[in-house]
Design a protein around this motif. Structure first.
Motif, PDB file in Angstrom:
ATOM      1  N   UNK A 228       0.821  -1.213   0.000  1.00  0.00           N
ATOM      2  CA  UNK A 228       0.000   0.000   0.000  1.00  0.00           C
ATOM      3  C   UNK A 228       0.854   1.262   0.000  1.00  0.00           C
ATOM      4  N   UNK A 229       0.179   2.398   0.092  1.00  0.00           N
ATOM      5  CA  UNK A 229       0.867   3.681   0.174  1.00  0.00           C
ATOM      6  C   UNK A 229       0.888   4.120   1.631  1.00  0.00           C
ATOM      7  N   UNK A 230       2.060   4.475   2.127  1.00  0.00           N
ATOM      8  CA  UNK A 230       2.170   5.021   3.480  1.00  0.00           C
ATOM      9  C   UNK A 230       2.600   6.478   3.390  1.00  0.00           C
ATOM     10  N   UNK A 231       1.981   7.319   4.224  1.00  0.00           N
ATOM     11  CA  UNK A 231       2.407   8.709   4.302  1.00  0.00           C
ATOM     12  C   UNK A 231       2.706   8.978   5.779  1.00  0.00           C
ATOM     13  N   UNK A 232       3.943   9.300   6.081  1.00  0.00           N
ATOM     14  CA  UNK A 232       4.359   9.330   7.495  1.00  0.00           C
ATOM     15  C   UNK A 232       4.221  10.749   8.062  1.00  0.00           C
ATOM     16  N   UNK A 275      -0.352  21.188  33.160  1.00  0.00           N
ATOM     17  CA  UNK A 275       0.615  22.055  33.862  1.00  0.00           C
ATOM     18  C   UNK A 275       0.395  23.535  33.515  1.00  0.00           C
ATOM     19  N   UNK A 276      -0.467  23.790  32.526  1.00  0.00           N
ATOM     20  CA  UNK A 276      -0.767  25.175  32.161  1.00  0.00           C
ATOM     21  C   UNK A 276      -0.257  25.593  30.792  1.00  0.00           C
ATOM     22  N   UNK A 277       0.324  24.658  30.036  1.00  0.00           N
ATOM     23  CA  UNK A 277       0.890  25.021  28.729  1.00  0.00           C
ATOM     24  C   UNK A 277      -0.202  25.489  27.773  1.00  0.00           C
ATOM     25  N   UNK A 278       0.178  26.380  26.870  1.00  0.00           N
ATOM     26  CA  UNK A 278      -0.752  26.939  25.884  1.00  0.00           C
ATOM     27  C   UNK A 278      -0.484  26.261  24.540  1.00  0.00           C
ATOM     28  N   UNK A 279      -1.183  25.151  24.295  1.00  0.00           N
ATOM     29  CA  UNK A 279      -0.967  24.374  23.065  1.00  0.00           C
ATOM     30  C   UNK A 279      -2.302  24.223  22.350  1.00  0.00           C
ATOM     31  N   UNK A 280      -2.307  24.577  21.086  1.00  0.00           N
ATOM     32  CA  UNK A 280      -3.537  24.505  20.297  1.00  0.00           C
ATOM     33  C   UNK A 280      -3.318  23.508  19.157  1.00  0.00           C
ATOM     34  N   UNK A 281      -4.393  22.775  18.824  1.00  0.00           N
ATOM     35  CA  UNK A 281      -4.330  21.849  17.678  1.00  0.00           C
ATOM     36  C   UNK A 281      -5.326  22.336  16.645  1.00  0.00           C
ATOM     37  N   UNK A 282      -4.896  22.428  15.396  1.00  0.00           N
ATOM     38  CA  UNK A 282      -5.824  22.801  14.321  1.00  0.00           C
ATOM     39  C   UNK A 282      -5.756  21.767  13.225  1.00  0.00           C
ATOM     40  N   UNK A 283      -6.799  21.790  12.394  1.00  0.00           N
ATOM     41  CA  UNK A 283      -6.771  20.993  11.172  1.00  0.00           C
ATOM     42  C   UNK A 283      -6.587  19.502  11.467  1.00  0.00           C
ATOM     43  N   UNK A 284      -7.335  19.002  12.460  1.00  0.00           N
ATOM     44  CA  UNK A 284      -7.200  17.579  12.810  1.00  0.00           C
ATOM     45  C   UNK A 284      -7.779  16.724  11.701  1.00  0.00           C
ATOM     46  N   UNK A 285      -7.059  15.674  11.336  1.00  0.00           N
ATOM     47  CA  UNK A 285      -7.522  14.775  10.276  1.00  0.00           C
ATOM     48  C   UNK A 285      -6.878  13.407  10.460  1.00  0.00           C
ATOM     49  N   UNK A 286      -7.196  12.489   9.581  1.00  0.00           N
ATOM     50  CA  UNK A 286      -6.673  11.126   9.654  1.00  0.00           C
ATOM     51  C   UNK A 286      -5.823  10.817   8.428  1.00  0.00           C
ATOM     52  N   UNK A 287      -4.661  10.222   8.618  1.00  0.00           N
ATOM     53  CA  UNK A 287      -3.862   9.756   7.483  1.00  0.00           C
ATOM     54  C   UNK A 287      -3.431   8.331   7.795  1.00  0.00           C
ATOM     55  N   UNK A 288      -3.753   7.397   6.897  1.00  0.00           N
ATOM     56  CA  UNK A 288      -3.407   5.979   7.112  1.00  0.00           C
ATOM     57  C   UNK A 288      -3.897   5.474   8.472  1.00  0.00           C
ATOM     58  N   UNK A 289      -5.059   5.918   8.902  1.00  0.00           N
ATOM     59  CA  UNK A 289      -5.600   5.440  10.170  1.00  0.00           C
ATOM     60  C   UNK A 289      -4.924   6.050  11.390  1.00  0.00           C
ATOM     61  N   UNK A 290      -4.064   7.051  11.182  1.00  0.00           N
ATOM     62  CA  UNK A 290      -3.390   7.726  12.304  1.00  0.00           C
ATOM     63  C   UNK A 290      -3.893   9.172  12.369  1.00  0.00           C
ATOM     64  N   UNK A 291      -4.358   9.642  13.549  1.00  0.00           N
ATOM     65  CA  UNK A 291      -4.774  11.041  13.653  1.00  0.00           C
ATOM     66  C   UNK A 291      -3.564  11.982  13.551  1.00  0.00           C
ATOM     67  N   UNK A 292      -3.719  13.069  12.805  1.00  0.00           N
ATOM     68  CA  UNK A 292      -2.648  14.071  12.736  1.00  0.00           C
ATOM     69  C   UNK A 292      -3.283  15.458  12.864  1.00  0.00           C
ATOM     70  N   UNK A 293      -2.464  16.477  13.087  1.00  0.00           N
ATOM     71  CA  UNK A 293      -2.958  17.847  13.187  1.00  0.00           C
ATOM     72  C   UNK A 293      -1.797  18.815  13.207  1.00  0.00           C
ATOM     73  N   UNK A 294      -2.117  20.116  13.179  1.00  0.00           N
ATOM     74  CA  UNK A 294      -1.093  21.157  13.244  1.00  0.00           C
ATOM     75  C   UNK A 294      -1.027  21.650  14.686  1.00  0.00           C
ATOM     76  N   UNK A 295       0.174  21.754  15.229  1.00  0.00           N
ATOM     77  CA  UNK A 295       0.356  22.159  16.630  1.00  0.00           C
ATOM     78  C   UNK A 295       0.839  23.605  16.700  1.00  0.00           C
TER      79      UNK A 295
END
Ligand code: S3P
Length: 429
Positions: A228-232, A275-295
């Motif tokens: 198959x095709x894998x995209x890492x 702990x109070x960190x300011x981390x945002x996730x955008x553009x959550x999606x799935x690639x090859x059954x693995x969730x990914x996003x922009x941090x």
């Protein structure tokens, strides 16, 4: 003159910019191994240059698999479960425990003999944890008192399927047994109590059944992985260093697109947020059954926290950098239940405690973790990496937030997972 292969880290004010992370190391190893034993041709987009996945790739080539480059992809000509060929010399796994442990599962079922070697760090890591279940399955594997070099002798038929209850939370042991299960006569199961990363299950499409507080993952012998095709995606474990660096350096803002966010890997995200960190996730999606996003991460005041229990396997590789965050958090950060850290590329509890103490932190060491009393700040020091990429990178980040210069010895070991790491820090300054 700084000593050879060292990096001098000067304090930084803030880190600002976007970072293209190296591709996920765990997914990369698996994509190469699964493609090699698949029936047909696979494409792997974005296979990383990092030394560890490259060790897997050179082993796959040494087993007779044709691998070609095509633009940003690797084309792997899989030969099926029984298409690997006897290597002409020992398979060199370099510094990579994942290469040695996963590949052993595949080699245990072959009709040819093979041996696996590694560098000094890998040769000091426990291999009894894979030799025991493989022997239960009928494999003929021996080592040097439970360590590499490993020697695996040819078998004439199939392995025996087993149901194996993992004595430790380890994705490498789990994956080794499941891969050997492909060469067994029937169904092999692994029972895990504390879930570890689940890339193997996702990538091979294996069934996972919950039974109370355990999970059973099963594989059917004889079923080759699909070509198959894998995209890492980007490696969350690489992102971790920048999540902490940006959190502790005032005025920082870092964007990291396309990062793997598999929940079995992102324990640090939850802990840093708590702990109070300011981390945002955008553009959550799935690639090859693995969730990914922009941090997106911005600096923020942190408070100490206690980290223990089932989250530990989901942030096991991130504990060195979590300890650095603890120094800059208000109060005590206590990490327990992490004795496995003593069996990584180095004894990471000892390496973190001694490095942080050398920089002036207040750290207590336990058999299974450490407690850091925040608020001391850090002073630059000379740091031994113990040939461990995550120790080198964690202390480079510590150095950015310290007073005075920090010297990281054996600094190029960072290339094991994050080639260009120091240049990335430089570009963000
Ligand atoms: C890995 C599993 C983890 C982790 C290692 C990569 C994997 O090891 O520490 O860096 O890709 O399966 P254990 O499974 O032995 O905890």
């Amino acid at each position: 003159m700084p000593p050879p292969d060292s990096q001098t880290i000067q304090p930084a004010d803030a880190l600002v910019g976007a970072v293209a992370l190296p591709a996920d190391k765990s997914i990369a190893h698996r994509s190469a191994l699964f493609s090699a034993i698949a029936d047909g041709t696979s494409r792997i987009v974005g296979f990383p240059d990092a030394a560890d996945p490259q060790s897997t790739l050179s082993c796959v080539r040494a087993l007779g698999i044709r691998v070609e480059k095509d633009d940003d992809a690797l084309v792997v000509h899989g030969e099926g479960l029984h298409g690997l060929r006897a290597p002409s010399s020992a398979l060199d796994c370099g510094n990579s425990g994942t290469t040695m442990r996963l590949l052993s599962g595949i080699l245990a079922g072959q009709s040819f003999s093979s041996s696996l070697i590694g560098d000094a760090s890998l040769s000091g890591r426990p291999m009894g944890r894979i030799m025991n279940p493989l022997r239960e399955m009928g494999a003929d594997i021996s080592g040097n008192d439970g360590h590499a070099p490993l020697s695996i002798r040819a078998i004439s038929g199939l392995l025996t399927p087993i149901a194996y209850r993992l004595p430790i939370a380890s994705a490498q042991v789990k994956s080794c047994v499941l891969l050997a299960g492909l060469y067994a006569d029937g169904e092999t199961s692994v029972i895990e109590h504390k879930p570890s990363r689940d890339h193997t299950e996702r990538m091979l499409g294996l069934s996972r059944i919950r039974m109370g507080d355990e999970a059973i993952i099963s594989v059917t012998g004889g079923e080759a992985p699909a070509a198959r095709m894998w995209s890492i995606p980007g490696d969350f474990s690489a992102a971790a260093f920048l999540l902490v660096a940006a959190s502790i350096l005032d005025g920082s803002l870092i964007r990291m697109p396309r990062v793997g966010l598999n929940p079995s890997r992102t324990g640090l995200l939850d802990v840093l947020r708590a702990m109070g960190a300011d981390i945002r996730i955008e553009n959550e999606r799935d690639v090859n059954g693995e969730p990914i996003g922009d941090l997106f991460v911005k600096s923020a005041p942190l408070s100490g926290i206690r980290v223990d229990g089932p989250v530990i396997p989901n942030l096991i590789d991130e504990i060195p950098i979590l300890a650095v965050a603890g120094v800059f958090a208000d109060g005590i950060t206590e990490i327990r239940g992490a004795a496995e850290l003593r069996h990584k590329e180095s004894d990471r509890i000892a390496a973190v405690v001694s490095g942080l103490r050398a920089m002036g932190a207040d750290v207590e060491e336990f058999d299974d973790g450490m407690a850091i009393t925040g608020g001391t700040g850090l002073s630059g020091a000379e740091i031994a990496t113990h040939h461990d990429h995550r120790i080198a990178m964690a202390f480079a980040v510590a150095g950015l937030a310290a007073k005075g210069a920090t010297l990281i010895r054996d600094a190029s070991i960072a290339n094991v997972s994050f080639p260009g790491f120091y240049d990335t820090l430089g570009a963000l300054r």
